[in-house]
Design a protein around this motif. Structure first.
Motif, short mmCIF file in Angstrom:
data_model
loop_
_atom_site.label_atom_id
_atom_site.label_comp_id
_atom_site.label_asym_id
_atom_site.label_seq_id
_atom_site.Cartn_x
_atom_site.Cartn_y
_atom_site.Cartn_z
N MET A 201 0.84 -1.20 0.00
CA MET A 201 0.00 0.00 0.00
C MET A 201 0.88 1.25 0.00
O MET A 201 1.87 1.33 0.73
CB MET A 201 -0.90 0.00 1.23
CG MET A 201 -1.91 1.13 1.26
SD MET A 201 -2.93 1.07 2.77
CE MET A 201 -3.81 -0.47 2.48
N THR A 202 0.55 2.22 -0.84
CA THR A 202 1.30 3.46 -0.91
C THR A 202 0.96 4.35 0.27
O THR A 202 -0.21 4.57 0.58
CB THR A 202 0.99 4.23 -2.22
OG1 THR A 202 1.28 3.39 -3.32
CG2 THR A 202 1.84 5.48 -2.30
N GLU A 203 2.00 4.87 0.93
CA GLU A 203 1.78 5.71 2.10
C GLU A 203 1.18 7.05 1.68
O GLU A 203 1.60 7.67 0.71
CB GLU A 203 3.11 5.91 2.83
CG GLU A 203 2.94 6.21 4.29
CD GLU A 203 4.25 6.18 5.03
OE1 GLU A 203 4.84 7.27 5.19
OE2 GLU A 203 4.68 5.10 5.44
N SER A 204 0.19 7.50 2.40
CA SER A 204 -0.49 8.75 2.08
C SER A 204 -0.07 9.83 3.04
O SER A 204 0.25 9.59 4.19
CB SER A 204 -2.01 8.54 2.17
OG SER A 204 -2.68 9.77 2.07
N THR A 205 -0.04 11.10 2.55
CA THR A 205 0.27 12.22 3.43
C THR A 205 -1.00 12.80 4.02
O THR A 205 -0.93 13.64 4.92
CB THR A 205 1.03 13.31 2.67
OG1 THR A 205 0.27 13.71 1.52
CG2 THR A 205 2.39 12.81 2.21
N THR A 206 -2.17 12.42 3.50
CA THR A 206 -3.43 12.84 4.10
C THR A 206 -3.77 11.87 5.23
O THR A 206 -3.88 10.67 5.00
CB THR A 206 -4.57 12.81 3.07
OG1 THR A 206 -4.29 13.73 2.01
CG2 THR A 206 -5.89 13.20 3.73
N PRO A 207 -3.90 12.38 6.45
CA PRO A 207 -4.17 11.47 7.56
C PRO A 207 -5.46 10.68 7.37
O PRO A 207 -6.45 11.17 6.83
CB PRO A 207 -4.29 12.42 8.76
CG PRO A 207 -3.51 13.62 8.38
CD PRO A 207 -3.72 13.77 6.90
N THR A 208 -5.43 9.45 7.85
CA THR A 208 -6.64 8.64 7.96
C THR A 208 -7.32 9.01 9.28
O THR A 208 -6.66 9.11 10.31
CB THR A 208 -6.31 7.14 7.95
OG1 THR A 208 -5.75 6.80 6.68
CG2 THR A 208 -7.55 6.29 8.21
N VAL A 209 -8.62 9.21 9.24
CA VAL A 209 -9.37 9.53 10.45
C VAL A 209 -9.87 8.24 11.06
O VAL A 209 -10.54 7.44 10.40
CB VAL A 209 -10.55 10.47 10.12
CG1 VAL A 209 -11.46 10.63 11.34
CG2 VAL A 209 -10.04 11.82 9.65
N VAL A 210 -9.53 8.02 12.33
CA VAL A 210 -10.02 6.86 13.07
C VAL A 210 -11.02 7.37 14.10
O VAL A 210 -10.67 8.12 15.01
CB VAL A 210 -8.87 6.10 13.75
CG1 VAL A 210 -9.43 4.96 14.62
CG2 VAL A 210 -7.91 5.54 12.71
N LEU A 211 -12.28 6.97 13.94
CA LEU A 211 -13.37 7.43 14.79
C LEU A 211 -13.63 6.42 15.90
O LEU A 211 -13.97 5.26 15.64
CB LEU A 211 -14.64 7.61 13.95
CG LEU A 211 -14.55 8.60 12.78
CD1 LEU A 211 -15.76 8.46 11.87
CD2 LEU A 211 -14.43 10.03 13.30
N VAL A 212 -13.48 6.85 17.14
CA VAL A 212 -13.64 5.97 18.29
C VAL A 212 -14.92 6.35 19.05
O VAL A 212 -15.00 7.43 19.65
CB VAL A 212 -12.42 6.07 19.24
CG1 VAL A 212 -12.58 5.11 20.41
CG2 VAL A 212 -11.13 5.79 18.47
N HIS A 213 -15.91 5.48 18.99
CA HIS A 213 -17.17 5.77 19.68
C HIS A 213 -17.01 5.59 21.19
O HIS A 213 -16.04 5.00 21.68
CB HIS A 213 -18.30 4.90 19.14
CG HIS A 213 -18.16 3.43 19.46
ND1 HIS A 213 -18.53 2.90 20.67
CD2 HIS A 213 -17.68 2.39 18.72
CE1 HIS A 213 -18.30 1.59 20.66
NE2 HIS A 213 -17.78 1.26 19.51
N GLY A 214 -17.99 6.09 21.93
CA GLY A 214 -17.94 5.99 23.38
C GLY A 214 -18.87 4.93 23.91
O GLY A 214 -19.30 4.02 23.19
N ALA A 215 -19.19 5.04 25.20
CA ALA A 215 -20.07 4.08 25.86
C ALA A 215 -21.51 4.25 25.38
O ALA A 215 -21.91 5.31 24.91
CB ALA A 215 -20.02 4.29 27.37
N PHE A 216 -22.27 3.16 25.49
CA PHE A 216 -23.71 3.14 25.21
C PHE A 216 -24.01 3.42 23.73
O PHE A 216 -25.11 3.84 23.39
CB PHE A 216 -24.45 4.15 26.10
CG PHE A 216 -23.91 4.23 27.50
CD1 PHE A 216 -23.82 3.09 28.29
CD2 PHE A 216 -23.46 5.43 28.04
CE1 PHE A 216 -23.30 3.13 29.58
CE2 PHE A 216 -22.95 5.50 29.33
CZ PHE A 216 -22.87 4.36 30.10
N ALA A 217 -23.02 3.19 22.86
CA ALA A 217 -23.16 3.47 21.43
C ALA A 217 -22.31 2.47 20.66
O ALA A 217 -21.63 1.62 21.24
CB ALA A 217 -22.75 4.90 21.12
N ASP A 218 -22.34 2.58 19.34
CA ASP A 218 -21.44 1.79 18.49
C ASP A 218 -20.96 2.67 17.35
O ASP A 218 -21.26 3.87 17.31
CB ASP A 218 -22.12 0.51 17.99
CG ASP A 218 -23.36 0.79 17.15
OD1 ASP A 218 -23.50 1.90 16.60
OD2 ASP A 218 -24.21 -0.13 17.03
#
Length: 241
Positions: free
Chosen positions: A1-18
């Motif tokens: 995979m080619t490395e990207s300079t645009t960050p990947t967004v990792v979304l981390v949900h909280g409690a009582f949700a998904d």
């Protein structure tokens, strides 16, 4: 995979949700060509949950912006120490100091309505006694979690909520990544789950760039996805090589 300079967004949900709680935010980010990952948060304890999210981030080629909602904010505070994480975005979230727990931070401020609405249950732990997990009473869920989300949606969310291990409130943060990584914060102005003053205090302490959404419930990512996405996209722009 080619490395990207645009960050990947990792979304981390909280409690009582998904992870589906990020659906509107995901759509907006994808429409802007930003790569997104929304992993499941185990919700079993700060150290183990942060280790899992850190492993997700570390396996992504290129830079990562971690986004945490609610308890997810505590997780990204720890997991954000991962080398390729370049920015942190807190959404109606706990922003912990190193050595601090959720309970300690919340305890400095008046209790939100959520506290009286929690229900206890037990889950099995291999080789140990059953442990306590928490959910929000279904009849309280709309008011304390998602007051500005349509009623037919909150009825589904209330029965689909994922429980949080009670130990998550007492485990302390092993590090505070905001001390070395830039941060942003979205404050939910009418939050009934995490006192907005808790959010403001943590964001100010971290030196985060703050946007407050007046009248927003704890489910601000669902009710105001564009405003949340705008802050995330600003973080992506600021941290792009």
């Amino acid at each position: 995979m080619t490395e990207s300079t645009t960050p990947t967004v990792v979304l981390v949900h909280g409690a009582f949700a998904d992870a589906a709680s990020w659906s509107g935010v995901i759509t907006d980010l994808q429409q802007h060509g930003i790569p997104v990952v929304a992993p499941p948060n185990p919700l079993r304890g700060l150290a183990s949950d942060a280790a899992y999210v850190a492993s997700v981030a570390a396996q992504i080629d290129g830079p990562v912006v971690l986004v945490g909602h609610s308890y997810g904010g505590a997780i990204i505070t720890v997991a954000g120490a991962t080398e390729n994480v370049v920015g942190l975005v807190y959404v109606a979230a706990y922003v912990l100091e190193e050595g601090e727990s959720l309970g300690e931070l919340q305890g400095r401020f008046p209790e939100p309505p959520l506290a009286a609405s929690l229900r206890q249950a037990f889950y099995p732990v291999v080789g140990a006694e059953p442990a306590v997990e928490l959910t929000i009473a279904p009849d309280s869920f709309p008011h304390v979690f998602a007051a500005d989300v349509p009623g037919e949606v909150t009825k589904v969310l209330a029965v689909a909520q994922r429980p949080l291990a009670a130990q998550a409130f007492t485990e302390t943060a092993s590090t505070a990544a905001w001390k070395t990584k830039p941060s942003w914060a979205v404050i939910a102005g009418a939050d009934q789950a995490i006192n907005p003053d808790v959010q403001r205090f943590g964001a100010k302490r971290a030196g985060a760039a703050v946007v407050e959404v007046a009248g927003a419930s704890h489910a601000v990512a669902l009710s105001h996805p564009k405003e949340v996405s705008d802050v995330i996209r600003e973080a992506v722009r600021a941290t792009s090589a």
